[in-house]
Design an enzyme around this catalytic site. Structure first.
Site, PDB file in Angstrom:
ATOM      1  N   ARG A 140     -11.631  80.037  -7.020  1.00  0.00           N
ATOM      2  CA  ARG A 140     -11.558  78.743  -7.598  1.00  0.00           C
ATOM      3  C   ARG A 140     -12.640  77.911  -7.013  1.00  0.00           C
ATOM      4  O   ARG A 140     -13.277  76.935  -7.992  1.00  0.00           O
ATOM      5  CB  ARG A 140     -10.356  78.141  -7.123  1.00  0.00           C
ATOM      6  CG  ARG A 140      -9.225  78.499  -7.928  1.00  0.00           C
ATOM      7  CD  ARG A 140      -7.839  78.413  -7.428  1.00  0.00           C
ATOM      8  NE  ARG A 140      -7.138  79.267  -6.509  1.00  0.00           N
ATOM      9  CZ  ARG A 140      -6.265  78.925  -5.801  1.00  0.00           C
ATOM     10  NH1 ARG A 140      -5.837  77.755  -5.485  1.00  0.00           N
ATOM     11  NH2 ARG A 140      -5.631  79.927  -5.123  1.00  0.00           N
ATOM     12  N   GLU A 177      -3.023  81.773   4.451  1.00  0.00           N
ATOM     13  CA  GLU A 177      -1.786  81.468   4.637  1.00  0.00           C
ATOM     14  C   GLU A 177      -0.797  82.298   4.317  1.00  0.00           C
ATOM     15  O   GLU A 177       0.262  82.477   4.736  1.00  0.00           O
ATOM     16  CB  GLU A 177      -1.547  79.899   3.693  1.00  0.00           C
ATOM     17  CG  GLU A 177      -0.331  79.283   3.902  1.00  0.00           C
ATOM     18  CD  GLU A 177      -0.213  78.248   2.714  1.00  0.00           C
ATOM     19  OE1 GLU A 177      -1.227  78.190   2.110  1.00  0.00           O
ATOM     20  OE2 GLU A 177       0.760  77.599   2.840  1.00  0.00           O
TER      21      GLU A 177
HETATM   22  O1  LIG Z   1      -7.908  77.903   4.020  1.00  0.00           O
HETATM   23  P1  LIG Z   1      -7.049  79.092   3.801  1.00  0.00           P
HETATM   24  O2  LIG Z   1      -5.991  79.313   4.441  1.00  0.00           O
HETATM   25  O3  LIG Z   1      -8.268  80.273   4.168  1.00  0.00           O
HETATM   26  O4  LIG Z   1      -7.055  79.118   2.054  1.00  0.00           O
HETATM   27  C1  LIG Z   1      -7.586  78.756   1.002  1.00  0.00           C
HETATM   28  C2  LIG Z   1      -8.080  79.610   0.278  1.00  0.00           C
HETATM   29  O5  LIG Z   1      -6.793  80.092  -0.425  1.00  0.00           O
HETATM   30  C3  LIG Z   1      -6.839  79.940  -1.929  1.00  0.00           C
HETATM   31  O6  LIG Z   1      -7.595  81.115  -2.412  1.00  0.00           O
HETATM   32  P2  LIG Z   1      -6.829  82.489  -2.520  1.00  0.00           P
HETATM   33  O7  LIG Z   1      -7.075  83.417  -1.217  1.00  0.00           O
HETATM   34  O8  LIG Z   1      -5.613  82.269  -2.908  1.00  0.00           O
HETATM   35  O9  LIG Z   1      -7.509  83.164  -3.831  1.00  0.00           O
HETATM   36  P3  LIG Z   1      -8.008  83.204  -5.368  1.00  0.00           P
HETATM   37  O10 LIG Z   1      -8.561  81.728  -5.417  1.00  0.00           O
HETATM   38  O11 LIG Z   1      -8.660  84.240  -5.699  1.00  0.00           O
HETATM   39  O12 LIG Z   1      -6.538  83.090  -5.813  1.00  0.00           O
HETATM   40  C4  LIG Z   1      -7.709  78.950  -2.016  1.00  0.00           C
HETATM   41  O13 LIG Z   1      -8.489  79.132  -3.281  1.00  0.00           O
HETATM   42  C5  LIG Z   1      -8.930  78.970  -0.975  1.00  0.00           C
HETATM   43  O14 LIG Z   1      -9.951  79.981  -1.306  1.00  0.00           O
HETATM   44  N1  LIG Z   2      -0.596  75.820  -1.042  1.00  0.00           N
HETATM   45  C1  LIG Z   2      -1.601  76.634  -1.768  1.00  0.00           C
HETATM   46  N2  LIG Z   2      -1.895  76.111  -2.945  1.00  0.00           N
HETATM   47  C2  LIG Z   2      -2.879  76.722  -3.533  1.00  0.00           C
HETATM   48  N3  LIG Z   2      -3.935  77.587  -3.108  1.00  0.00           N
HETATM   49  C3  LIG Z   2      -3.861  78.012  -1.866  1.00  0.00           C
HETATM   50  N4  LIG Z   2      -4.454  78.742  -1.032  1.00  0.00           N
HETATM   51  C4  LIG Z   2      -3.783  78.600   0.377  1.00  0.00           C
HETATM   52  N5  LIG Z   2      -2.752  77.970   0.127  1.00  0.00           N
HETATM   53  C5  LIG Z   2      -2.499  77.361  -0.954  1.00  0.00           C
END
Ligand SMILES: O=P(O)(O)OC[C@H]1O[C@H](OP(=O)(O)OP(=O)(O)O)[C@H](O)[C@@H]1O
Ligand SMILES: Nc1ncnc2[nH]cnc12
Length: 253
Positions: A140, A177
């Site tokens: 994202r 998370e």
């Molecule tokens: O602060 P954190 O605990 O590290 O989490 C935040 C990250 O989690 C989500 O990405 P995700 O890992 O779900 O990957 P994606 O965007 O490819 O779906 C979000 O877009 C951040 O990159």
């Molecule tokens: N709660 C949440 N919603 C969307 N993206 C995330 N990445 C980690 N935690 C998330």
């Protein structure tokens, strides 16, 4: 253009009008009231239009009033953009796992005005800060990073999930998370001494941003700040970042 209608003062400012009616403030589109504003403003005031330009207020009594008026109105216009962004983000319970309140920015992308406000707020903050690298985290961060990079005249550097980049890479592992992951960056994409901003949609535990910072700092880049649309404060990602500044637009919605 300014007009007095009954006890309402109408200021026509580009595409937005302000109406003061029965001691309540409203934004109008043409003559019909579209949005009621809830925060208190001084009796006579200005509004920042879409360009972000502050329009000169009328009926100011002193220089001090005028200064505080400009500040109040600029802040109100900013608040207006923040609340539009916040309301455009959808929250989905129990995705992708039970107990996770998923902050879905795809609905923000469906609203061109809220999406533009998001990009503009970041660009306004970082313009003139000598940033040459916008590092966006997959996936994202790839949505918000490139328009910011273009507006600032900086390069966009993708921080990708493993085995996606074809050239030589350096990588960093991190915990999430929900689960663990790794990000990679092309060797040679950035030079030692460059000033970088790390962009993502959201900070939860901060693991992802910390990994991105480590990758950049390993090759001598100065990470000036991290910027996210959303922060989940209860997961204490900001603390994990330590002294590294973090700028966010909204708390969890
Ligand atoms: O602060 P954190 O605990 O590290 O989490 C935040 C990250 O989690 C989500 O990405 P995700 O890992 O779900 O990957 P994606 O965007 O490819 O779906 C979000 O877009 C951040 O990159
Ligand atoms: N709660 C949440 N919603 C969307 N993206 C995330 N990445 C980690 N935690 C998330």
């Amino acid at each position: 253009m300014t007009a007095l209608t009954g006890n309402s003062l109408v200021l026509k400012i580009s595409r937005l009008n302000i109406v003061r009616e029965n001691n309540q403030r409203s934004l109008t589109n043409g003559n019909s009231v579209a949005i009621k504003l809830s925060r208190h403003l001084p009796p006579i005031y200005a509004l920042t239009g879409e360009s972000g330009q502050v329009h000169r207020p009328v009926g100011i009594e002193s220089e001090r009033d005028q200064a505080s008026l400009y500040m109040a109105t600029a802040q109100d216009a900013k608040d207006d953009r923040i609340s539009r962004i916040s309301s455009a983000i959808r929250v989905i319970p129990d995705f992708p796992k039970p107990g996770i309140l998923f902050q879905d920015i795809t609905t923000l992308l469906l609203d061109p005005r809220a999406f533009k406000d998001t990009i503009d707020l970041f660009v306004e903050r970082y313009r003139g800060k000598d940033i040459s690298v916008i590092a966006g985290v997959e996936a994202r961060g790839f949505i918000f990073g490139p328009p910011i990079a273009l507006a600032l005249g900086a390069k966009f550097v993708p921080m990708r999930k493993p085995k996606k980049l074809p050239g030589e890479v350096i990588s960093e592992e991190y915990s999430l998370e929900y689960g663990t992951d790794k990000i990679e960056m092309h060797v040679g994409a950035v030079q030692a001494g460059e000033r970088a901003l790390v962009i993502d949609d959201l900070i939860a535990t901060g693991g992802t941003l910390c990994a991105a910072i480590r990758l950049l700092e390993r090759v001598g880049v100065n990470v000036v700040e991290c910027a996210c649309v959303i922060e989940l404060p209860e997961l204490k990602g900001r603390e994990r970042l330590g002294d590294k500044p973090l700028f966010v637009l909204v708390g969890s919605t």
